[in-house]
Write a protein that holds these residues in place. Structure first.
Motif, PDB file in Angstrom:
ATOM      1  N   THR A  69       0.824  -1.158   0.007  1.00  0.00           N
ATOM      2  CA  THR A  69       0.004   0.135   0.170  1.00  0.00           C
ATOM      3  C   THR A  69       1.096   1.255   0.005  1.00  0.00           C
ATOM      4  O   THR A  69       0.654   2.164  -0.670  1.00  0.00           O
ATOM      5  N   LEU A  70       2.115   1.220   0.859  1.00  0.00           N
ATOM      6  CA  LEU A  70       2.897   2.378   0.788  1.00  0.00           C
ATOM      7  C   LEU A  70       3.578   2.708  -0.393  1.00  0.00           C
ATOM      8  O   LEU A  70       3.595   3.896  -1.210  1.00  0.00           O
ATOM      9  N   LEU A  71       3.677   1.391  -1.292  1.00  0.00           N
ATOM     10  CA  LEU A  71       4.299   1.458  -2.653  1.00  0.00           C
ATOM     11  C   LEU A  71       3.285   2.085  -3.632  1.00  0.00           C
ATOM     12  O   LEU A  71       3.614   2.956  -4.315  1.00  0.00           O
ATOM     13  N   GLU A  72       1.991   1.587  -3.508  1.00  0.00           N
ATOM     14  CA  GLU A  72       1.056   2.314  -4.161  1.00  0.00           C
ATOM     15  C   GLU A  72       1.029   3.757  -4.134  1.00  0.00           C
ATOM     16  O   GLU A  72       0.658   4.488  -5.057  1.00  0.00           O
ATOM     17  N   ILE A  73       0.950   4.274  -2.993  1.00  0.00           N
ATOM     18  CA  ILE A  73       0.871   5.498  -2.488  1.00  0.00           C
ATOM     19  C   ILE A  73       2.012   6.343  -3.113  1.00  0.00           C
ATOM     20  O   ILE A  73       2.161   7.447  -3.789  1.00  0.00           O
ATOM     21  N   PHE A  74       3.121   5.743  -2.958  1.00  0.00           N
ATOM     22  CA  PHE A  74       4.400   6.410  -3.533  1.00  0.00           C
ATOM     23  C   PHE A  74       4.422   6.516  -4.951  1.00  0.00           C
ATOM     24  O   PHE A  74       4.786   7.595  -5.497  1.00  0.00           O
ATOM     25  N   PHE A  75       4.225   5.315  -5.690  1.00  0.00           N
ATOM     26  CA  PHE A  75       4.281   5.554  -7.127  1.00  0.00           C
ATOM     27  C   PHE A  75       2.753   6.373  -7.592  1.00  0.00           C
ATOM     28  O   PHE A  75       3.065   6.794  -8.957  1.00  0.00           O
ATOM     29  N   GLY A  76       1.972   6.537  -6.831  1.00  0.00           N
ATOM     30  CA  GLY A  76       0.857   7.290  -7.337  1.00  0.00           C
ATOM     31  C   GLY A  76       0.906   8.553  -6.895  1.00  0.00           C
ATOM     32  O   GLY A  76       0.047   9.628  -7.432  1.00  0.00           O
ATOM     33  N   THR A  77       1.980   9.071  -6.179  1.00  0.00           N
ATOM     34  CA  THR A  77       2.181  10.583  -5.845  1.00  0.00           C
ATOM     35  C   THR A  77       3.381  11.136  -6.490  1.00  0.00           C
ATOM     36  O   THR A  77       3.710  12.386  -5.960  1.00  0.00           O
ATOM     37  N   HIS A  78       3.953  10.492  -7.487  1.00  0.00           N
ATOM     38  CA  HIS A  78       5.197  11.187  -7.942  1.00  0.00           C
ATOM     39  C   HIS A  78       5.338  10.667  -9.657  1.00  0.00           C
ATOM     40  O   HIS A  78       4.577   9.836  -9.593  1.00  0.00           O
ATOM     41  N   ASP A  79       6.346  11.089 -10.213  1.00  0.00           N
ATOM     42  CA  ASP A  79       6.403  10.563 -11.289  1.00  0.00           C
ATOM     43  C   ASP A  79       7.709   9.730 -11.387  1.00  0.00           C
ATOM     44  O   ASP A  79       8.851  10.109 -11.661  1.00  0.00           O
ATOM     45  N   PRO A  80       7.701   8.304 -11.634  1.00  0.00           N
ATOM     46  CA  PRO A  80       8.519   7.413 -11.597  1.00  0.00           C
ATOM     47  C   PRO A  80       9.574   7.071 -12.548  1.00  0.00           C
ATOM     48  O   PRO A  80      10.157   6.213 -12.836  1.00  0.00           O
ATOM     49  N   THR A  81       8.993   7.828 -13.702  1.00  0.00           N
ATOM     50  CA  THR A  81       9.407   7.509 -15.175  1.00  0.00           C
ATOM     51  C   THR A  81      10.404   8.566 -15.760  1.00  0.00           C
ATOM     52  O   THR A  81      11.124   8.403 -16.727  1.00  0.00           O
ATOM     53  N   GLN A  86      11.862  15.707 -10.840  1.00  0.00           N
ATOM     54  CA  GLN A  86      10.354  15.683 -10.710  1.00  0.00           C
ATOM     55  C   GLN A  86      10.088  17.209 -10.836  1.00  0.00           C
ATOM     56  O   GLN A  86      10.619  18.135 -10.103  1.00  0.00           O
ATOM     57  N   GLY A  87       9.269  17.133 -11.688  1.00  0.00           N
ATOM     58  CA  GLY A  87       8.991  18.589 -12.305  1.00  0.00           C
ATOM     59  C   GLY A  87       9.986  19.589 -12.401  1.00  0.00           C
ATOM     60  O   GLY A  87      11.135  19.200 -13.370  1.00  0.00           O
ATOM     61  N   ASN A  88      10.001  20.804 -11.790  1.00  0.00           N
ATOM     62  CA  ASN A  88      11.100  21.677 -12.034  1.00  0.00           C
ATOM     63  C   ASN A  88      12.474  21.305 -11.407  1.00  0.00           C
ATOM     64  O   ASN A  88      13.581  22.100 -11.423  1.00  0.00           O
ATOM     65  N   ASP A  89      12.411  20.332 -10.451  1.00  0.00           N
ATOM     66  CA  ASP A  89      13.412  20.074  -9.546  1.00  0.00           C
ATOM     67  C   ASP A  89      14.458  18.777 -10.461  1.00  0.00           C
ATOM     68  O   ASP A  89      13.852  17.932 -10.786  1.00  0.00           O
ATOM     69  N   VAL A  90      15.568  19.337 -10.916  1.00  0.00           N
ATOM     70  CA  VAL A  90      16.597  18.757 -11.813  1.00  0.00           C
ATOM     71  C   VAL A  90      17.645  18.125 -10.856  1.00  0.00           C
ATOM     72  O   VAL A  90      18.414  19.319 -10.379  1.00  0.00           O
ATOM     73  N   GLY A  91      18.060  17.094 -11.019  1.00  0.00           N
ATOM     74  CA  GLY A  91      19.634  16.678 -10.815  1.00  0.00           C
ATOM     75  C   GLY A  91      19.410  15.314  -9.903  1.00  0.00           C
ATOM     76  O   GLY A  91      18.224  14.927  -9.519  1.00  0.00           O
TER      77      GLY A  91
END
Length: 179
Positions: A69-81, A86-91
């Motif tokens: 369930t934690l994994l489902e939430i983690f992958f559902g709340t950020h872009d793992p691809t 992540q968005g404008n945060d690069v590095g």
């Protein structure tokens, strides 16, 4: 009983704000993991020279919430691809990563990522790094509970807030009472 796992989903302010609201999560702590420098500072990590990822240490009760369930939430709340972004945060410090604390966690997380890729869930390969935890350091005090203390700060209002809203909408069944 308590287990610990470390999630890197970009900026730790976002990840902390989400997992702080999850039933069965006992404690969260922003920090830095899997780099090669001892006691790195935020400034050093942001320079991208320490090898660390911004992560969230998640202490949870597996009797109240399952790792899947934690994994489902983690992958559902950020872009793992997206690699190192992540968005404008690069590095590299913003890479998607899961850092495990036992061989059982490692196997479960690797199987989860493999299934996501096999089923083409995201339409692009999941690039989430899955490794045993190494060289973890807590972030400075001013990073802890950042969103709770600064909800109207620009980044919080426009980036963290929408992620929290998405969690509360998509994963309402797992939100702590009163959220």
């Amino acid at each position: 009983m308590q287990e610990i796992i470390y999630f890197g989903g970009g900026c730790f302010w976002c990840t902390e704000a989400v997992f702080d609201r999850v039933q069965g999560v006992l404690d969260v702590e922003s920090g830095y993991a899997n780099g090669h420098v001892s006691q790195p500072s935020y400034e050093q990590v942001c320079e991208g020279t320490t090898g660390h990822a911004e992560v969230l240490k998640v202490s949870f009760d597996p009797a109240q919430i399952a790792l899947h369930t934690l994994l489902e939430i983690f992958f559902g709340t950020h872009d793992p691809t997206t690699l190192n972004r992540q968005g404008n945060d690069v590095g590299t410090q913003y890479r998607s990563g899961i850092y495990t604390t036992s061989p059982e966690q490692q196997a479960q997380v690797q199987a989860w990522v493999q299934a996501l890729n096999q089923d083409k869930v995201f339409g692009a390969p999941v690039v989430t790094e899955v490794l045993p935890l190494d060289n973890y350091w807590p972030a400075e005090d001013y990073h802890q509970d950042y969103f709770a203390r600064n909800p109207h700060q620009g980044y919080c209002a426009y980036v963290v807030g929408p992620k929290v809203h998405k969690f509360l909408h998509t994963f309402a069944a797992y939100a702590k009472k009163g959220e």
